[in-house]
Motif scaffolding. Structure first.
Motif, PDB file in Angstrom:
ATOM      1  N   LEU A 110       0.908  -1.068  -0.003  1.00 23.04           N
ATOM      2  CA  LEU A 110      -0.114  -0.067  -0.110  1.00 23.04           C
ATOM      3  C   LEU A 110       0.807   1.456  -0.129  1.00 23.04           C
ATOM      4  CD1 LEU A 110      -2.581  -1.166   2.710  1.00 23.04           C
ATOM      5  CD2 LEU A 110      -2.702  -1.244   0.150  1.00 23.04           C
ATOM      6  N   ARG A 111       0.249   2.121  -0.750  1.00 22.73           N
ATOM      7  CA  ARG A 111       1.073   3.490  -0.907  1.00 22.73           C
ATOM      8  C   ARG A 111       0.547   4.212   0.816  1.00 22.73           C
ATOM      9  NH1 ARG A 111       2.725   5.563  -5.479  1.00 22.73           N
ATOM     10  NH2 ARG A 111       2.450   4.716  -7.341  1.00 22.73           N
ATOM     11  N   LEU A 112       1.680   4.952   0.982  1.00 26.98           N
ATOM     12  CA  LEU A 112       1.324   5.808   2.317  1.00 26.98           C
ATOM     13  C   LEU A 112      -0.059   6.385   2.245  1.00 26.98           C
ATOM     14  CD1 LEU A 112       4.628   7.409   3.417  1.00 26.98           C
ATOM     15  CD2 LEU A 112       3.218   5.892   4.808  1.00 26.98           C
ATOM     16  N   VAL A 113      -0.322   7.077   0.947  1.00 29.00           N
ATOM     17  CA  VAL A 113      -1.363   7.842   0.889  1.00 29.00           C
ATOM     18  C   VAL A 113      -2.049   7.364  -0.551  1.00 29.00           C
ATOM     19  CG1 VAL A 113      -2.605  10.095   0.496  1.00 29.00           C
ATOM     20  CG2 VAL A 113      -0.982   9.769   2.155  1.00 29.00           C
ATOM     21  N   THR A 114      -3.118   6.667  -0.561  1.00 28.86           N
ATOM     22  CA  THR A 114      -3.601   6.162  -1.868  1.00 28.86           C
ATOM     23  C   THR A 114      -4.699   7.217  -2.241  1.00 28.86           C
ATOM     24  OG1 THR A 114      -3.462   3.820  -1.227  1.00 28.86           O
ATOM     25  CG2 THR A 114      -4.971   4.345  -3.053  1.00 28.86           C
ATOM     26  N   GLU A 115      -4.678   7.595  -3.364  1.00 28.28           N
ATOM     27  CA  GLU A 115      -5.818   8.463  -3.935  1.00 28.28           C
ATOM     28  C   GLU A 115      -6.931   7.729  -4.609  1.00 28.28           C
ATOM     29  OE1 GLU A 115      -6.507  12.222  -7.078  1.00 28.28           O
ATOM     30  OE2 GLU A 115      -4.458  11.696  -6.812  1.00 28.28           O
ATOM     31  N   LYS A 143      -2.591  25.338  -1.257  1.00 28.92           N
ATOM     32  CA  LYS A 143      -2.445  24.705   0.036  1.00 28.92           C
ATOM     33  C   LYS A 143      -2.330  23.357  -0.009  1.00 28.92           C
ATOM     34  CE  LYS A 143      -4.352  28.466   2.701  1.00 28.92           C
ATOM     35  NZ  LYS A 143      -5.516  28.907   3.694  1.00 28.92           N
ATOM     36  N   HIS A 144      -2.581  22.650  -1.190  1.00 23.53           N
ATOM     37  CA  HIS A 144      -2.604  21.204  -1.312  1.00 23.53           C
ATOM     38  C   HIS A 144      -1.247  20.473  -1.113  1.00 23.53           C
ATOM     39  CE1 HIS A 144      -3.875  17.268  -2.383  1.00 23.53           C
ATOM     40  NE2 HIS A 144      -2.968  17.259  -3.263  1.00 23.53           N
ATOM     41  N   PRO A 145       0.093  20.900  -1.660  1.00 27.82           N
ATOM     42  CA  PRO A 145       1.127  20.446  -1.476  1.00 27.82           C
ATOM     43  C   PRO A 145       1.400  20.152   0.033  1.00 27.82           C
ATOM     44  CG  PRO A 145       1.373  21.687  -3.206  1.00 27.82           C
ATOM     45  CD  PRO A 145      -0.090  22.217  -2.617  1.00 27.82           C
ATOM     46  N   GLU A 146       1.453  21.404   0.691  1.00 22.25           N
ATOM     47  CA  GLU A 146       1.643  21.244   2.178  1.00 22.25           C
ATOM     48  C   GLU A 146       0.780  20.589   2.791  1.00 22.25           C
ATOM     49  OE1 GLU A 146       3.733  22.452   5.782  1.00 22.25           O
ATOM     50  OE2 GLU A 146       4.302  22.475   3.587  1.00 22.25           O
ATOM     51  N   ARG A 149       2.001  17.044   2.389  1.00 24.81           N
ATOM     52  CA  ARG A 149       3.239  16.630   3.309  1.00 24.81           C
ATOM     53  C   ARG A 149       2.947  16.275   4.676  1.00 24.81           C
ATOM     54  NH1 ARG A 149       6.579  18.831   6.506  1.00 24.81           N
ATOM     55  NH2 ARG A 149       5.423  20.680   6.994  1.00 24.81           N
ATOM     56  N   LYS A 150       2.070  17.052   5.278  1.00 19.04           N
ATOM     57  CA  LYS A 150       1.724  16.648   6.669  1.00 19.04           C
ATOM     58  C   LYS A 150       0.738  15.499   6.967  1.00 19.04           C
ATOM     59  CE  LYS A 150       1.898  21.526   8.011  1.00 19.04           C
ATOM     60  NZ  LYS A 150       1.293  22.851   8.302  1.00 19.04           N
ATOM     61  N   TYR A 151       0.041  15.230   5.831  1.00 15.81           N
ATOM     62  CA  TYR A 151      -0.834  14.011   5.843  1.00 15.81           C
ATOM     63  C   TYR A 151      -0.213  12.909   5.670  1.00 15.81           C
ATOM     64  CZ  TYR A 151      -5.211  11.468   4.645  1.00 15.81           C
ATOM     65  OH  TYR A 151      -6.254  10.499   4.893  1.00 15.81           O
ATOM     66  N   ARG A 152       0.880  12.823   4.724  1.00 15.24           N
ATOM     67  CA  ARG A 152       1.784  11.872   4.693  1.00 15.24           C
ATOM     68  C   ARG A 152       2.577  11.446   5.855  1.00 15.24           C
ATOM     69  NH1 ARG A 152       3.545   9.770  -0.044  1.00 15.24           N
ATOM     70  NH2 ARG A 152       5.422   9.612   0.427  1.00 15.24           N
ATOM     71  N   ALA A 153       2.988  12.423   6.267  1.00 10.09           N
ATOM     72  CA  ALA A 153       3.859  12.519   7.596  1.00 10.09           C
ATOM     73  C   ALA A 153       2.898  11.741   8.623  1.00 10.09           C
ATOM     74  CB  ALA A 153       4.427  13.837   8.187  1.00 10.09           C
ATOM     75  N   ALA A 154       1.801  12.136   8.825  1.00  6.57           N
ATOM     76  CA  ALA A 154       0.848  11.327   9.875  1.00  6.57           C
ATOM     77  C   ALA A 154       0.587   9.893   9.624  1.00  6.57           C
ATOM     78  CB  ALA A 154      -0.504  11.954   9.908  1.00  6.57           C
ATOM     79  N   ALA A 155       0.483   9.795   8.192  1.00  7.89           N
ATOM     80  CA  ALA A 155       0.303   8.124   7.669  1.00  7.89           C
ATOM     81  C   ALA A 155       1.525   7.411   8.112  1.00  7.89           C
ATOM     82  CB  ALA A 155       0.199   8.347   6.080  1.00  7.89           C
ATOM     83  N   GLU A 156       2.585   7.881   8.335  1.00 10.85           N
ATOM     84  CA  GLU A 156       3.835   6.924   8.702  1.00 10.85           C
ATOM     85  C   GLU A 156       3.580   6.351  10.105  1.00 10.85           C
ATOM     86  OE1 GLU A 156       6.430   5.959   7.581  1.00 10.85           O
ATOM     87  OE2 GLU A 156       7.172   7.178   5.716  1.00 10.85           O
ATOM     88  N   ASP A 202     -16.547   8.988  11.558  1.00 16.22           N
ATOM     89  CA  ASP A 202     -16.571  10.164  12.404  1.00 16.22           C
ATOM     90  C   ASP A 202     -15.850  11.117  11.221  1.00 16.22           C
ATOM     91  OD1 ASP A 202     -16.836  12.081  14.258  1.00 16.22           O
ATOM     92  OD2 ASP A 202     -14.856  11.476  15.458  1.00 16.22           O
ATOM     93  N   VAL A 203     -16.288  12.430  11.338  1.00 22.03           N
ATOM     94  CA  VAL A 203     -15.848  13.476  10.674  1.00 22.03           C
ATOM     95  C   VAL A 203     -15.232  14.657  11.183  1.00 22.03           C
ATOM     96  CG1 VAL A 203     -16.513  15.177   8.752  1.00 22.03           C
ATOM     97  CG2 VAL A 203     -17.474  12.674   8.837  1.00 22.03           C
ATOM     98  N   LEU A 204     -14.179  15.326  10.726  1.00 17.22           N
ATOM     99  CA  LEU A 204     -13.724  16.675  11.428  1.00 17.22           C
ATOM    100  C   LEU A 204     -13.321  17.641  10.288  1.00 17.22           C
ATOM    101  CD1 LEU A 204     -12.399  17.872  14.073  1.00 17.22           C
ATOM    102  CD2 LEU A 204     -10.287  16.855  13.266  1.00 17.22           C
ATOM    103  N   THR A 205     -14.068  18.584  10.318  1.00 18.24           N
ATOM    104  CA  THR A 205     -13.526  19.613   9.361  1.00 18.24           C
ATOM    105  C   THR A 205     -12.539  20.551   9.934  1.00 18.24           C
ATOM    106  OG1 THR A 205     -15.063  21.121  10.556  1.00 18.24           O
ATOM    107  CG2 THR A 205     -16.099  19.822   8.465  1.00 18.24           C
ATOM    108  N   VAL A 206     -11.553  20.638   8.948  1.00 20.06           N
ATOM    109  CA  VAL A 206     -10.130  21.320   9.401  1.00 20.06           C
ATOM    110  C   VAL A 206      -9.919  22.611   8.517  1.00 20.06           C
ATOM    111  CG1 VAL A 206      -9.204  19.363  10.477  1.00 20.06           C
ATOM    112  CG2 VAL A 206      -8.960  19.698   8.149  1.00 20.06           C
ATOM    113  N   ASN A 207      -9.446  23.581   9.274  1.00 17.37           N
ATOM    114  CA  ASN A 207      -9.067  24.917   8.182  1.00 17.37           C
ATOM    115  C   ASN A 207      -7.586  24.512   7.804  1.00 17.37           C
ATOM    116  OD1 ASN A 207     -11.271  26.349   8.921  1.00 17.37           O
ATOM    117  ND2 ASN A 207     -10.384  27.018  11.077  1.00 17.37           N
ATOM    118  N   GLU A 208      -6.747  23.742   8.462  1.00 15.96           N
ATOM    119  CA  GLU A 208      -5.350  23.287   8.183  1.00 15.96           C
ATOM    120  C   GLU A 208      -5.139  21.998   8.591  1.00 15.96           C
ATOM    121  OE1 GLU A 208      -3.677  24.745   5.795  1.00 15.96           O
ATOM    122  OE2 GLU A 208      -5.307  26.599   5.783  1.00 15.96           O
ATOM    123  N   VAL A 209      -4.465  21.217   7.702  1.00 12.15           N
ATOM    124  CA  VAL A 209      -4.039  19.852   7.934  1.00 12.15           C
ATOM    125  C   VAL A 209      -2.663  19.790   9.114  1.00 12.15           C
ATOM    126  CG1 VAL A 209      -3.374  17.527   7.277  1.00 12.15           C
ATOM    127  CG2 VAL A 209      -5.284  18.871   6.232  1.00 12.15           C
TER     128      VAL A 209
END
Length: 223
Positions: A110-115, A143-146, A149-156, A202-209
């Motif tokens: 599996l990729r760290l993040v699967t589209e 803002k998508h690249p940043e 980056r953070k989402y992938r770091a969390a995936a680890e 569960d759902v969480l709306t976020v201004n920034e990841v």
């Protein structure tokens, strides 16, 4: 069927022909456990939804240029080309641990993040990971690249526990998924977590990841 690799060139061709390649290095003669290990891995691959077109197993004997890739004398399995990365599982025992090997392949295929899209949807549904986390966001946002980056770091942090998925809110084919979580575009970006067996979510709306926010969201749901 296994492919015998006799040179670095053979290995390079094997790796380039698959998104995930698994290579075993064995001293000659190979361990007596190799035939049943090979069969078990192939059977696991069929039963677990491993992509059937993927070349699953390469067996490289030491001493013909491949030894430089082998750090130990007995057996090394390398899982390559996952997110342009290489991940090794060192096995120092003479007998190959089939369960350990199977788990390693399942985690690293599996990729760290699967589209999520119509092509990957089947793979997502067949994943052995039953807990899915979606980042629903606009890929065209500056803002998508940043965010990624953070989402992938969390995936680890949740590798092997949670399947991290990116859902592009711009795709019309994804509108049903967004509505499934009772979200509107005005509420995005958002994190949505889903447990497949009982459809708990569960759902969480976020201004920034942020890594911390994703980590807390996953941990709270797991608890």
């Amino acid at each position: 069927k296994p492919i015998l690799l006799n040179s670095v060139e053979d290995a390079e061709a094997f790796i380039s022909g698959a998104e995930v390649a698994v290579i075993g290095f064995f001293q000659q003669p190979p361990s007596s456990s190799l035939p049943r290990t090979r069969l078990r891995l192939q059977n696991e691959g069929s039963a677990s939804g491993f992509p059937p077109a993927r070349r699953f197993w390469g067996q490289g004997h030491q001493g013909k240029g491949l030894k430089t890739a082998c750090r130990h004398a007995t057996a090394v399995f390398a899982c390559l080309q996952v997110d342009n990365d290489r991940r090794d599982l060192d096995m120092n025992d003479k007998e190959v641990d089939v369960e350990k090997m199977t788990r390693f392949v399942r985690m690293n295929e599996l990729r760290l993040v699967t589209e999520y899209n119509p092509v990957t949807a089947i793979g997502v549904m067949q994943s052995s990971l039953q807990l899915h986390l979606l980042l629903i966001t606009d890929k065209m946002s500056p803002k998508h690249p940043e965010r990624m980056r953070k989402y992938r770091a969390a995936a680890e942090l949740f590798k092997g526990k949670v399947l991290f998925i990116l859902l592009d809110s711009n795709l019309k084919s994804n509108e049903r998924v967004v509505s499934f979580f009772n979200l509107k575009k005005s509420q995005l970006p958002a994190l949505a977590i889903f447990h497949a067996p009982d459809e708990e979510q569960d759902v969480l709306t976020v201004n920034e990841v942020s890594v911390e926010r994703v980590e807390d969201f996953c941990n709270n749901f797991l608890q």
